[in-house]
Structures are given as structure tokens and as C-alpha cells.
Design an enzyme around this catalytic site. Structure first.
Site, mmCIF file in Angstrom:
data_model
loop_
_atom_site.group_PDB
_atom_site.id
_atom_site.type_symbol
_atom_site.label_atom_id
_atom_site.label_comp_id
_atom_site.label_asym_id
_atom_site.label_seq_id
_atom_site.Cartn_x
_atom_site.Cartn_y
_atom_site.Cartn_z
ATOM 1 N N HIS A 22 47.136 27.769 30.142
ATOM 2 C CA HIS A 22 46.531 29.011 30.643
ATOM 3 C C HIS A 22 46.008 28.828 32.072
ATOM 4 O O HIS A 22 46.277 29.652 32.952
ATOM 5 C CB HIS A 22 45.402 29.426 29.691
ATOM 6 C CG HIS A 22 44.669 30.663 30.090
ATOM 7 N ND1 HIS A 22 44.707 31.833 29.368
ATOM 8 C CD2 HIS A 22 43.864 30.921 31.165
ATOM 9 C CE1 HIS A 22 43.974 32.750 29.985
ATOM 10 N NE2 HIS A 22 43.435 32.226 31.064
ATOM 11 N N GLU A 23 45.281 27.728 32.307
ATOM 12 C CA GLU A 23 44.676 27.518 33.631
ATOM 13 C C GLU A 23 45.725 27.195 34.694
ATOM 14 O O GLU A 23 45.651 27.683 35.822
ATOM 15 C CB GLU A 23 43.618 26.406 33.575
ATOM 16 C CG GLU A 23 42.439 26.704 32.663
ATOM 17 C CD GLU A 23 41.871 28.099 32.804
ATOM 18 O OE1 GLU A 23 41.837 28.649 33.928
ATOM 19 O OE2 GLU A 23 41.471 28.670 31.770
ATOM 20 N N GLY A 61 37.839 27.417 30.265
ATOM 21 C CA GLY A 61 38.626 27.010 31.419
ATOM 22 C C GLY A 61 38.414 27.987 32.560
ATOM 23 O O GLY A 61 37.994 29.123 32.343
ATOM 24 N N HIS A 63 47.430 30.180 36.030
ATOM 25 C CA HIS A 63 46.664 30.905 37.054
ATOM 26 C C HIS A 63 47.019 30.424 38.461
ATOM 27 O O HIS A 63 46.983 31.198 39.416
ATOM 28 C CB HIS A 63 45.154 30.677 36.855
ATOM 29 C CG HIS A 63 44.496 31.640 35.916
ATOM 30 N ND1 HIS A 63 44.493 33.006 36.123
ATOM 31 C CD2 HIS A 63 43.802 31.445 34.775
ATOM 32 C CE1 HIS A 63 43.821 33.603 35.133
ATOM 33 N NE2 HIS A 63 43.393 32.673 34.307
ATOM 34 N N CYS A 80 40.578 35.684 28.649
ATOM 35 C CA CYS A 80 40.455 35.178 30.007
ATOM 36 C C CYS A 80 39.193 35.758 30.632
ATOM 37 O O CYS A 80 38.900 36.941 30.456
ATOM 38 C CB CYS A 80 41.678 35.600 30.818
ATOM 39 S SG CYS A 80 41.640 35.070 32.533
ATOM 40 N N LEU A 81 38.459 34.919 31.354
ATOM 41 C CA LEU A 81 37.213 35.393 31.969
ATOM 42 C C LEU A 81 37.471 36.502 32.991
ATOM 43 O O LEU A 81 36.573 37.282 33.302
ATOM 44 C CB LEU A 81 36.464 34.227 32.627
ATOM 45 C CG LEU A 81 35.931 33.148 31.668
ATOM 46 C CD1 LEU A 81 35.271 32.019 32.442
ATOM 47 C CD2 LEU A 81 34.968 33.749 30.652
ATOM 48 N N GLN A 117 40.290 32.351 40.320
ATOM 49 C CA GLN A 117 39.317 33.190 39.609
ATOM 50 C C GLN A 117 37.959 33.217 40.291
ATOM 51 O O GLN A 117 37.114 34.044 39.948
ATOM 52 C CB GLN A 117 39.149 32.713 38.159
ATOM 53 C CG GLN A 117 40.386 32.952 37.305
ATOM 54 C CD GLN A 117 40.151 32.488 35.885
ATOM 55 O OE1 GLN A 117 40.242 31.313 35.592
ATOM 56 N NE2 GLN A 117 39.825 33.412 35.004
HETATM 57 ZN ZN ZN Z 1 42.289 32.916 32.621
#
Ligand code: ZN
Length: 161
Positions: free
Chosen positions: A134-135, A50, A138, A92-93, A55
Site C-alpha cells: 500500500h505504501e 503506514g 503511494h 488509507c489516511l 501524503q
Molecule cells: Zn494510503
């Protein structure tokens, strides 16, 4: 998808942009389509499941999710249903190498718009529900470390590998 897609730079922990609330998308234009293509490409390139617009440095309510079933694009997503509970191991990226234990709803229904502005609802369970939570977090400047009951230990991380 096509040759014009581009991998964007992923914003990392410590950047203020990850704590900001995103604004809704109002224009469903070519720029949005390009951003969505780039976000999918960037997520796949980084082996993520995701990615949210902040991000890649854009404070708009846009996210992509792909848990191995194909890319789902969310524009202006909201939860219309959340039920049940599950314990998740999340990374998380934007927080490379860090993993935490979170509690998320097991079942969610997200209402969102597609790249053309058309509304749809998507029901998810398990891992995909976790990814959606999660997304969408953000987009409100919330990262998984805030949600984490605790972070995983070095030992637990070893077992994940
Ligand atoms: Zn994330």
C-alpha cells in the site's frame, strides 16, 4: 523520537499530489531524519499503520510502516520478491472512512535504504506485506482505490467497527 517532532498535515483525496510519481532520495541528511520522525509521529497520531511522503506533501520515495511491531523506515524502497496472494481490507489516511477489498501478494521482500543511506532487505508476510504494498504504491501515485476489487458497503463497514 523527542519533543522536536511535529505532526504534519495529511493530504486528502482530491489533491493532485497523491497521483504523482515520487523522485528518489539522494541526500541522507538532517532534513530527511526530521521528515521520517514527523511521518512516524503523524502516522501514530492518526492511528495509521503506514504513511508515505506524498501524503504529507513531499514527492520523495519515503514511507513508514508500523503494524504494531515498531516503526519501519523505507527510503527508496523496491520489491525484490513478491509471492502468494491474499485478500485485504484496506483503508488509507488520505481517504478517511473509505475501505476497499484488495488482492495483494502474501509475501514480499523489500529492499530499501535507512535514514543513513544504508541498504537493507525486509521480508514481510500477511498484514505487514499488505502495508508495504500500500505504501510503496503511494510512491508511484497509486492509491488503494485503484487496486480495490470493490469498496466495502455500509453494512460491511458497520461490522468492522
Ligand atoms: Zn494510503
Amino acid at each position: 523520537p523527542g519533543f522536536w517532532m511535529a505532526i504534519r498535515n495529511i493530504v486528502k483525496d482530491g489533491d493532485d499530489i497523491l497521483t504523482k510519481v515520487c523522485r528518489p532520495v539522494e541526500k541522507f541528511d538532517e532534513k530527511l531524519a526530521t521528515l521520517l520522525d514527523d511521518m512516524a509521529e503523524t502516522m501514530h497520531d492518526a492511528d495509521g499503520v503506514g504513511l508515505a511522503a506524498p501524503q504529507v506533501g513531499i514527492l520523495r520515495r519515503i514511507a513508514v510502516v508500523d503494524v504494531g511491531e515498531g516503526v519501519i523506515e523505507f527510503v527508496n524502497p523496491v520489491f525484490v520478491e513478491q509471492s502468494g496472494e491474499q485478500e485485504c481490507v484496506e483503508g488509507c489516511l488520505s481517504f478517511p472512512g473509505e475501505y476497499g477489498l484488495t488482492k495483494r501478494p502474501y509475501h514480499v521482500v523489500v529492499r530499501a535504504q535507512d535514514r543513513n543511506g544504508k541498504f537493507f532487505e525486509l521480508e514481510s508476510e500477511g498484514f505487514r506485506a499488505d502495508a508495504c504494498c500500500h505504501e510503496i504504491d503511494h510512491l508511484d501515485g497509486v492509491n488503494f482505490k485503484t487496486r480495490a476489487i470493490r469498496m466495502l458497503t455500509e453494512e460491511e463497514l458497520e461490522k468492522l467497527k
